[in-house]
Design an enzyme around this catalytic site. Sequence first.
Site, PDB file in Angstrom:
ATOM      1  N   ASN A   1     -20.412  -5.469   6.513  1.00 35.53           N
ATOM      2  CA  ASN A   1     -20.322  -6.897   6.787  1.00 35.53           C
ATOM      3  C   ASN A   1     -21.373  -7.621   5.956  1.00 35.53           C
ATOM      4  O   ASN A   1     -22.452  -7.093   5.707  1.00 35.53           O
ATOM      5  CB  ASN A   1     -20.541  -7.183   8.276  1.00 35.53           C
ATOM      6  CG  ASN A   1     -19.490  -6.518   9.145  1.00 35.53           C
ATOM      7  OD1 ASN A   1     -18.344  -6.353   8.734  1.00 35.53           O
ATOM      8  ND2 ASN A   1     -19.871  -6.124  10.354  1.00 35.53           N
TER       9      ASN A   1
ATOM     10  N   ASP B   1     -12.884  -0.221  -8.273  1.00 35.10           N
ATOM     11  CA  ASP B   1     -12.277  -1.087  -7.253  1.00 35.10           C
ATOM     12  C   ASP B   1     -12.256  -2.537  -7.742  1.00 35.10           C
ATOM     13  O   ASP B   1     -12.539  -3.457  -6.987  1.00 35.10           O
ATOM     14  CB  ASP B   1     -13.052  -0.976  -5.932  1.00 35.10           C
ATOM     15  CG  ASP B   1     -12.270  -1.573  -4.763  1.00 35.10           C
ATOM     16  OD1 ASP B   1     -11.038  -1.664  -4.861  1.00 35.10           O
ATOM     17  OD2 ASP B   1     -12.907  -1.953  -3.760  1.00 35.10           O
TER      18      ASP B   1
ATOM     19  N   GLY C   1     -15.806  -6.450   5.949  1.00 29.89           N
ATOM     20  CA  GLY C   1     -15.005  -5.516   5.171  1.00 29.89           C
ATOM     21  C   GLY C   1     -14.817  -4.202   5.891  1.00 29.89           C
ATOM     22  O   GLY C   1     -15.276  -4.013   7.021  1.00 29.89           O
ATOM     23  N   GLY C   2     -14.140  -3.281   5.198  1.00 30.99           N
ATOM     24  CA  GLY C   2     -13.865  -1.990   5.811  1.00 30.99           C
ATOM     25  C   GLY C   2     -15.096  -1.131   5.956  1.00 30.99           C
ATOM     26  O   GLY C   2     -15.158  -0.275   6.833  1.00 30.99           O
TER      27      GLY C   2
END
Length: 666
Positions: A24, A134, A20-21
Site C-alpha cells: 500500500n 512489469d 496494490g497486491g
Amino acid sequence: MKTGYILSGRYKIKNTLGEGGMANVYLAYDLILKREVAVKLLRLDLRDDPGAVRRFKREAISLTELAHPNIVSIYDVGEENGMQYLVMEYVQGMDLKSYIAKNFPFNYEQIISIMEQILSAVAEAHAHDIIHRDLKPQNILIDSNNQVKITDFGIALVTSEYSLTQTNTLMGSVHYLSPEQARGSTVTKQSDIYSLGIILFEMLTGRVPYQGETAVSIALKHFQNEMPSVRDFDEQIPQALENVVLHATAKLLTDRYASVTEMANDLGTALSLARSNEKKWLPEKSNDEETKILTPLREKDLKKDQKAAEDTSRNKKEKKKWSRRKKWLVFGISFLIVILLTTVTAIGLMLPRNVEIPDLRGMTEVEAKSTLKDLKLKVGSVKQRYSSKYYYGQIVASRPKEGTSVRQNSKVNIILSKGQEKFKFGDYKGQSYTTVKNKLEAKGVTVLNEKKHSNTAAKGEILGQSISKNRKVIWNDTTVTFTVSSGAKEMILRDLTGYTRKSVQDYADELGLILKVKNDAANSSSSNSSLTVSQYPAAGTSIQSGQILEITLANEAQNSSTKDSSSQSSSASSNSKSNSFDVNVAIPFDGTTQQSNPDGSKTNKIEIYLQDKDHRLSDVYETQTITKDTNVTLPFTLDNGTGGKYKIVRDGTVIAERDNITHNGN
C-alpha cells in the site's frame, strides 16, 4: 495505517494514495526535511511471506542503483515492528492509464514525447542490467508538466543475479506480457521492449490489443495471435509510427528491437517527411528449401537398374551359402561393441563434470541451496559479516566466487550479511554541541537540538541526549535530539536598598548570584540591624546567574544617623538647591558585531559613563551585555546652576553622548 501515525518517529501519514497486491502507498510528511513523500508499506498479511519480502527488498536495491530524472527516487528504507517500508519521491499527478482515459485522443508529438521519456528511463535500468518485467501504464506516473516517472520495481530482475523467471508463474499484468514471459521462458531486456510496444499501442488507440475473459486466454493470444494494426483503429496514424509498434511487439526475439536505444531512435524519426511513404514493417521469414526438379528416366538408366537387380539376386544366393558359424561370429562381435559403447556412455554420464558457480549475491541461504542443488553443487561453510549493501540474511559473497568453474558435487562456501554494523552511541554530555554535531553528521546521523536555560552550563554545552550512551546504533539510520544550554536566563536586578544582609543573600541564592559585601557590620553587636545602603550593578540592570552582586551595608543606627545628618544637611544647605532626577536613554543593538556566544548568538558589550555631583565622566558607571535594543535609566544629582553629562560606548565605539543636562532633563 491510520492518518496521523508517525512512522519511525519521522514520517507522518496524511492519507492513502493507492493499494496494490503486494503493498500500500501513503502520502506522508517528512518531519525532518519538511517535505511530502510517498511511503510504500508491505501489506501486513505478507510480512511473513519470504517471497514477498524478498521482492519488496529487491525493489529497494534496484531503485538505489538508479538515478534518473524519469525514475522515482528513493529516499529511505526501513522496518518498524516487522513492517517493511520504502520512502520515495512523491509525484503529484496521475498514472499513465488514467492520463490516457482522461486525455485520449492526443497528438502524435505528445505521444512520442511521453514515450521518449519512458524509453530513456528503461535504457538507464537496462544499462545497470535491471529488467523491469512489469512495465504498464499503471506503473508510469505523469505530473502536470507531462514529466514521466517510472516506479514499482518490485519484480525487477537483476540479470547478473538471476537468469530465469519462476516457472509457471505469470508476474505483472497479463495485458502487457511478452510471449516469452507467457510461456515461462527466459526473460531478457527485449521482454521490456515488447511491453513498451503494447504501451505505445494503447496510447495510439486508447485500448490494449488483446482482450479475453481470463488471464490465460489473453496470455495465449500474445504468442499465438498476430498483433492488430493500429491503422485499423485510426487510418490517420502514420505507417512509420505503426511500424515502431510492430517492430517492438514482434513474436520472435530475432525480429524485435535489439535494444531500447534502437527503438528510441526509430521512434524519434517516425513523423519525419522522409518516412511518410514507408511500407508496412513485416518480420523476416525463413527461406524454405528449394524444390528439386527430377529429370525423366532414360533407356540407359533402365538398363542400369535391370543389371543392378540381377546383381542383387546373385548376391542373395551367395549370402545363403555363408556358414551358420560365420553368422554367429558377426552377431557376437556386434553385441560386444554395443555393450562396450553403452558402458562407456554410462560411465561418462556418471562421472562429475565441470559447472560454473552462479552469482549468489542477494539470495538467502535457502535460495542458494536450491540453486546449487540444480547444478549438483552443495553449500559448504556459512559465515557472516557486516554489509551496508545487502540486508540481513542475504548472501554477500561466495568462495569460490561467481563464474569459477568447479567439478560437480563440490562445496561452495557462502558469506551472509549481518546487516549494517552497529556502534555504541556514546556520551556527549558536557561537550560543545557544534563540535558533536559536525562529528556525528559526518557519520550520517541526523542531529536535532532543543534549547534550555542553565545556571551552571555555558551556552552551547550539551545538557542531555535522547539516545542512551550504551545503545548500539547504525549511524546513517539514527536521529538524535540534544538538549543544549542557552546560558543563564537574564533577570532584571531589583532595588535592594533597605534590605538586610540575610534578605539580600536569599535573593542572590535564588538568582544564582555571587554576593560580595562591603563595610560589613556583621561582627558588631548591631549586625542584625545592618541594612543595604548601595548596590552594584544598579537596580534595573539586566543580570545573569553567576555574576557578582556587590552591596554596602550600614547598621540601622548609622542609617538613622545618616538620614538625620542628611536631613540636617539638607535643611542647612537648602539654599544650595541640589536636585535629583532620571534620564532615560535608548541603546540600539548592533547585529553585525563580531561578538558571539558558543551557540552562535550575537552580543554587544555596553559601557556607560556618567558625570554629576557624585560621579566622574572618566569612571565607568555601569557595564552591560545586551542581545537586543535596550532602554537604561541614568540617575543624576546636580546642584543648581550645574550641568551633567553621559557617554555610551558599544564594543569600544562611542554611540551616544550628551552635555549640559539640567535638572529638568534638558
